[in-house]
Each structure stands twice: as structure tokens, then as C-alpha cells.
Design a protein around this motif. Structure first.
Motif, PDB file in Angstrom:
ATOM      1  N   MET A 271       0.817  -1.242   0.049  1.00  0.00           N
ATOM      2  CA  MET A 271      -0.002   0.051   0.021  1.00  0.00           C
ATOM      3  C   MET A 271       0.943   1.375   0.168  1.00  0.00           C
ATOM      4  N   LYS A 272       0.650   2.210  -0.781  1.00  0.00           N
ATOM      5  CA  LYS A 272       1.376   3.581  -1.160  1.00  0.00           C
ATOM      6  C   LYS A 272       1.067   4.448   0.304  1.00  0.00           C
ATOM      7  N   ILE A 273       2.005   4.592   0.828  1.00  0.00           N
ATOM      8  CA  ILE A 273       1.992   5.722   1.932  1.00  0.00           C
ATOM      9  C   ILE A 273       2.019   6.761   1.538  1.00  0.00           C
ATOM     10  N   ILE A 274       1.266   7.889   1.953  1.00  0.00           N
ATOM     11  CA  ILE A 274       1.494   9.244   1.291  1.00  0.00           C
ATOM     12  C   ILE A 274       1.627  10.146   2.615  1.00  0.00           C
ATOM     13  N   GLU A 275       2.564  10.986   2.423  1.00  0.00           N
ATOM     14  CA  GLU A 275       3.007  11.994   3.642  1.00  0.00           C
ATOM     15  C   GLU A 275       1.897  13.246   3.717  1.00  0.00           C
ATOM     16  N   GLN A 276       1.119  13.358   4.639  1.00  0.00           N
ATOM     17  CA  GLN A 276      -0.145  14.444   4.656  1.00  0.00           C
ATOM     18  C   GLN A 276       0.472  15.545   5.125  1.00  0.00           C
ATOM     19  N   LEU A 277       0.867  16.699   4.181  1.00  0.00           N
ATOM     20  CA  LEU A 277       1.505  17.891   4.651  1.00  0.00           C
ATOM     21  C   LEU A 277       0.499  18.749   5.456  1.00  0.00           C
ATOM     22  N   THR A 278       0.868  19.514   6.478  1.00  0.00           N
ATOM     23  CA  THR A 278       0.125  20.438   7.349  1.00  0.00           C
ATOM     24  C   THR A 278       0.729  21.633   7.554  1.00  0.00           C
ATOM     25  N   ALA A 279       0.347  22.342   8.251  1.00  0.00           N
ATOM     26  CA  ALA A 279       0.929  23.817   8.241  1.00  0.00           C
ATOM     27  C   ALA A 279       1.848  24.021   9.429  1.00  0.00           C
ATOM     28  N   ASP A 280       1.930  22.718   9.974  1.00  0.00           N
ATOM     29  CA  ASP A 280       3.261  22.648  11.260  1.00  0.00           C
ATOM     30  C   ASP A 280       4.727  23.065  10.406  1.00  0.00           C
TER      31      ASP A 280
ATOM     32  N   PRO B  51       2.272  30.387 -13.032  1.00  0.00           N
ATOM     33  CA  PRO B  51       3.482  30.258 -12.187  1.00  0.00           C
ATOM     34  C   PRO B  51       4.481  29.159 -12.882  1.00  0.00           C
ATOM     35  N   LYS B  52       5.606  29.335 -12.521  1.00  0.00           N
ATOM     36  CA  LYS B  52       6.697  28.345 -12.953  1.00  0.00           C
ATOM     37  C   LYS B  52       6.631  26.906 -11.940  1.00  0.00           C
ATOM     38  N   LEU B  53       6.758  25.989 -12.576  1.00  0.00           N
ATOM     39  CA  LEU B  53       6.838  24.736 -11.762  1.00  0.00           C
ATOM     40  C   LEU B  53       8.198  24.386 -11.320  1.00  0.00           C
ATOM     41  N   ILE B  54       8.397  24.330  -9.925  1.00  0.00           N
ATOM     42  CA  ILE B  54       9.782  24.286  -9.385  1.00  0.00           C
ATOM     43  C   ILE B  54      10.214  23.098  -9.398  1.00  0.00           C
ATOM     44  N   GLY B  55       9.121  22.138  -8.666  1.00  0.00           N
ATOM     45  CA  GLY B  55       9.442  20.728  -8.162  1.00  0.00           C
ATOM     46  C   GLY B  55       8.269  20.018  -8.308  1.00  0.00           C
ATOM     47  N   VAL B  56       8.433  18.590  -8.530  1.00  0.00           N
ATOM     48  CA  VAL B  56       7.143  17.827  -8.252  1.00  0.00           C
ATOM     49  C   VAL B  56       7.740  16.614  -7.264  1.00  0.00           C
ATOM     50  N   ASP B  57       6.799  16.349  -6.533  1.00  0.00           N
ATOM     51  CA  ASP B  57       6.917  15.002  -5.703  1.00  0.00           C
ATOM     52  C   ASP B  57       5.896  14.084  -5.792  1.00  0.00           C
ATOM     53  N   LYS B  58       6.198  13.141  -7.024  1.00  0.00           N
ATOM     54  CA  LYS B  58       5.373  12.404  -7.567  1.00  0.00           C
ATOM     55  C   LYS B  58       4.663  11.520  -6.409  1.00  0.00           C
ATOM     56  N   LYS B  59       5.559  10.971  -5.455  1.00  0.00           N
ATOM     57  CA  LYS B  59       4.952  10.042  -4.398  1.00  0.00           C
ATOM     58  C   LYS B  59       3.887  10.633  -3.533  1.00  0.00           C
ATOM     59  N   ASN B  60       4.004  11.649  -3.422  1.00  0.00           N
ATOM     60  CA  ASN B  60       3.224  12.266  -2.205  1.00  0.00           C
ATOM     61  C   ASN B  60       2.194  13.471  -2.828  1.00  0.00           C
ATOM     62  N   HIS B  61       2.059  13.352  -4.356  1.00  0.00           N
ATOM     63  CA  HIS B  61       1.054  14.322  -5.156  1.00  0.00           C
ATOM     64  C   HIS B  61       1.506  15.699  -4.672  1.00  0.00           C
ATOM     65  N   VAL B  62       2.537  16.219  -4.568  1.00  0.00           N
ATOM     66  CA  VAL B  62       3.188  17.694  -4.243  1.00  0.00           C
ATOM     67  C   VAL B  62       3.808  18.345  -5.367  1.00  0.00           C
ATOM     68  N   LEU B  63       3.314  19.621  -5.480  1.00  0.00           N
ATOM     69  CA  LEU B  63       3.896  20.766  -6.393  1.00  0.00           C
ATOM     70  C   LEU B  63       4.587  21.742  -5.733  1.00  0.00           C
ATOM     71  N   ASN B  64       5.823  21.991  -6.215  1.00  0.00           N
ATOM     72  CA  ASN B  64       6.322  23.302  -5.517  1.00  0.00           C
ATOM     73  C   ASN B  64       6.333  24.389  -6.757  1.00  0.00           C
ATOM     74  N   LEU B  65       5.618  25.360  -6.519  1.00  0.00           N
ATOM     75  CA  LEU B  65       5.215  26.283  -7.575  1.00  0.00           C
ATOM     76  C   LEU B  65       5.816  27.919  -7.279  1.00  0.00           C
ATOM     77  N   GLU B  66       5.952  28.509  -8.231  1.00  0.00           N
ATOM     78  CA  GLU B  66       6.375  29.949  -7.921  1.00  0.00           C
ATOM     79  C   GLU B  66       5.476  30.580  -7.083  1.00  0.00           C
ATOM     80  N   ASP B  67       5.686  31.518  -6.326  1.00  0.00           N
ATOM     81  CA  ASP B  67       4.770  32.574  -5.692  1.00  0.00           C
ATOM     82  C   ASP B  67       4.551  33.621  -6.399  1.00  0.00           C
TER      83      ASP B  67
END
Length: 333
Positions: free
Chosen positions: A1-10, A97-113
């Protein structure tokens, strides 16, 4: 089972995650965390350090605003594919916005602010007007996107079927279910009774089904997929376009129909709505009738469905829009 890291505001957890991805150097510290806007679909957070500011976006197995609604968890990866497709088209790329990075495992994008911009949902407020220069910028972006990236110019595939299936359910099916659990009177007193005839109109539902089937078919042009005021950002560097997670190759008439629907629901003058269509037609071919059919179905969906807008329209104004939409769909069948 794929384990996804759930991001928070911590802050501590987020800093560890960003450094783990290589998106922050080990000696760089997060100085502030902000919620950049009222996002509906995804977890979105602005991360500031002394050196930079990033937008981190994670798609989860549900809609962020409505956690009871399941949604494709990998939709952020489809958005990343969209950015990849436009990466060689400078006139389009510079508006997003520019796409700076992709975390495919956790479905996360790092985008230009893009900074402290505001989206154009303020148009739904009373007496707010979109000026012609802004309208031209918004419509020209869509026309350029459709003209430059299509099945004649690209061999790429971006079916995004799971997101289309979700959108299809909420545009073409849910609003017409008599027992969908949504009490429209909670939105505006009297709206439940106003909506009943539309849910019982067989000819209308047949026309909507036909358009829904067409929406699910693959089309020719790359679409943003959700081209409405919430995806247009007013920044100090001009208008930017965000959130293409509903992207797919489809009918340009769907994209423009949605746009026209929102201009009407934002109570923009009829001349401005017609101007929008003319700007597009001066740049690229479009089927007027099909465009207005998709416009009509978007109006019905937004007034009778779950994805409500902060409309400044009274009951009679909403009823008039519903009747107009019904007329377009039934008489042009």
C-alpha cells in the motif's frame, strides 16, 4: 500500500519535508507560513524563508473544501503534466506560475509564488466590472493555449479521465438528481422550489446528457479545464492563470462556454459577454451554438449544484438565468 505523507501547516514538519525533497537547503529556515487564498480543491500553503517564498500544493483523496467528496489524489500530477506541455510556449508559460518541483509519490507541487494577488471572484460582487483590457488578456490566453497546443501540434496525451469523471458528475448529473441531498433553500430561500421544474424537464436533461457525453470524449485542443474567475489572478505583474488540474484535450467550446457563463453570473453587461466571444472568434475558430450550450449547462450547474459561487443575484435574477439556460439547451437541440 502506498503511504502518502499528508502535509500540514506545522512549520517543523514542513521544513523537514521541504529539505527532504531538496527544495530547501539544509541551513535555510522557514520564517513564516501563510494560507495564500481560499483554495477549493487542494491543500495549498505559502512558505517563506529569508531567501524565498514558495507555494506548496498537495492534492489528496478528497476535495479540500468538501472533505466528504472523494477526488482523484493524483490530480496534482496532471497539473504538472500541463506545465510540462506549455513549457516551450513562452507566451503561455509567462502567464502561469513556474513549476519548480514535483513530488510524485506524495502528489505535491512546488510552484513559483506570484505574490499577494487576488483572484477575480470579486466580480461576483455587486457593481464590479471587468474592463476590456483585462477581458482581452483573459480571452487571448485561452485562444493562444488552444491554438498552440492541440492534436495537430502535439502527440502528448493528457486524458485526465478521473478528474473529468468527477467534473462530469457535478456538472451534468448531480444538479438534476431530485434526491441529491442539497437543500437549495440553505443557499437562498425559495431556490429549492425554483429548481424543481429544471430537475423534472426531460428534454432539458436529454440535452444535458448529450453535452455530458461529449465532454467525456477526447477533443482537439489542450484546455485549462476550469477557466473561471477563481483561476484568474490579479497580480502586480498583470493577470496570471492558475490551477489547471482539470486540464485535458477537449472542445474549445467547453472552455469558452464556462467563461461566458461566469461573466453572465457575475452580472457583467451583455455587451461584454458578446465582446468576449468576439475576441475569441477574431483569434480562433469556435462553434457559437455549442459554446452557448456549454455556457447554459454551466449556469444550471452553478445555481442548482453543489459548487456554489458567492453570487450577488436575487431569486428572480437566478430564475431568469436558469430560464435562459433552459431555453438555449432545449431550443438548440
Amino acid at each position: 500500500m502506498k503511504i502518502i505523507e499528508q502535509l500540514t501547516a506545522d512549520k517543523t514538519c514542513l521544513e523537514r519535508y521541504l529539505k527532504g525533497q531538496g527544495w530547501l537547503p539544509l541551513n535555510e529556515k522557514i520564517t513564516a507560513i501563510e494560507i495564500p487564498g481560499a483554495g477549493n480543491m487542494n491543500f495549498i500553503i505559502r512558505v517563506k524563508t529569508q531567501e524565498r517564498s514558495l507555494i506548496i500544493k498537495q492534492s489528496r483523496e478528497f476535495v479540500e473544501k468538501y472533505p466528504q467528496i472523494e477526488a482523484p489524489a493524483e490530480r496534482a500530477l496532471r497539473e504538472a503534466e500541463f506545465y510540462q506541455l506549455i513549457s516551450e510556449e513562452e507566451s503561455i508559460k509567462k502567464k502561469m506560475p513556474k513549476l519548480i518541483g514535483v513530488d510524485k509519490k506524495n502528489h505535491v507541487l512546488n510552484l513559483e509564488d506570484l505574490g499577494n494577488g487576488v483572484d477575480y471572484t470579486f466580480l461576483y460582487q455587486k457593481n464590479m466590472r471587468l474592463d476590456i483590457a483585462e477581458l482581452e488578456e483573459i480571452i487571448t490566453f485561452a485562444a493562444r493555449l488552444h491554438q498552440t497546443i492541440n492534436t495537430d501540434t502535439s502527440r502528448a496525451l493528457l486524458p485526465n479521465r478521473e478528474m473529468r469523471k468527477l467534473n462530469h458528475e457535478h456538472i451534468f448529473i448531480y444538479p438534476y438528481l431530485s434526491d441529491n441531498g442539497l437543500d437549495l433553500d440553505d443557499i437562498l430561500s425559495g431556490l429549492q422550489e425554483v429548481g424543481l421544474p429544471f430537475k423534472e424537464d426531460i428534454l432539458l436533461k436529454q440535452a444535458v446528457k448529450k453535452l455530458g457525453d461529449r465532454y467525456l470524449e477526447d477533443g482537439k485542443a489542450l484546455l485549462h479545464g476550469d477557466y473561471f474567475p477563481g483561476s484568474w489572478l490579479k497580480t502586480e505583474n498583470g493577470i496570471k492563470i492558475i490551477d489547471p488540474e482539470f486540464c485535458f484535450f477537449g472542445d474549445v467550446e467547453f472552455e469558452m462556454g464556462v467563461t461566458l457563463a461566469h461573466l453572465k453570473m457575475a452580472n457583467q453587461p451583455d455587451t461584454l459577454v458578446e465582446k468576449a466571444l468576439k475576441i475569441y472568434k477574431d483569434l480562433s475558430a469556435i462553434d457559437d451554438q455549442l459554446c452557448k450550450q456549454f455556457m447554459a449547462v454551466e449556469i444550471l450547474r452553478r445555481i442548482l449544484g453543489l459548487a456554489q459561487l458567492p453570487l450577488n443575484l436575487d431569486l428572480e435574477e437566478r430564475k431568469a438565468l436558469l430560464n435562459e439556460a433552459q431555453s438555449i439547451l432545449v431550443t438548440t437541440e
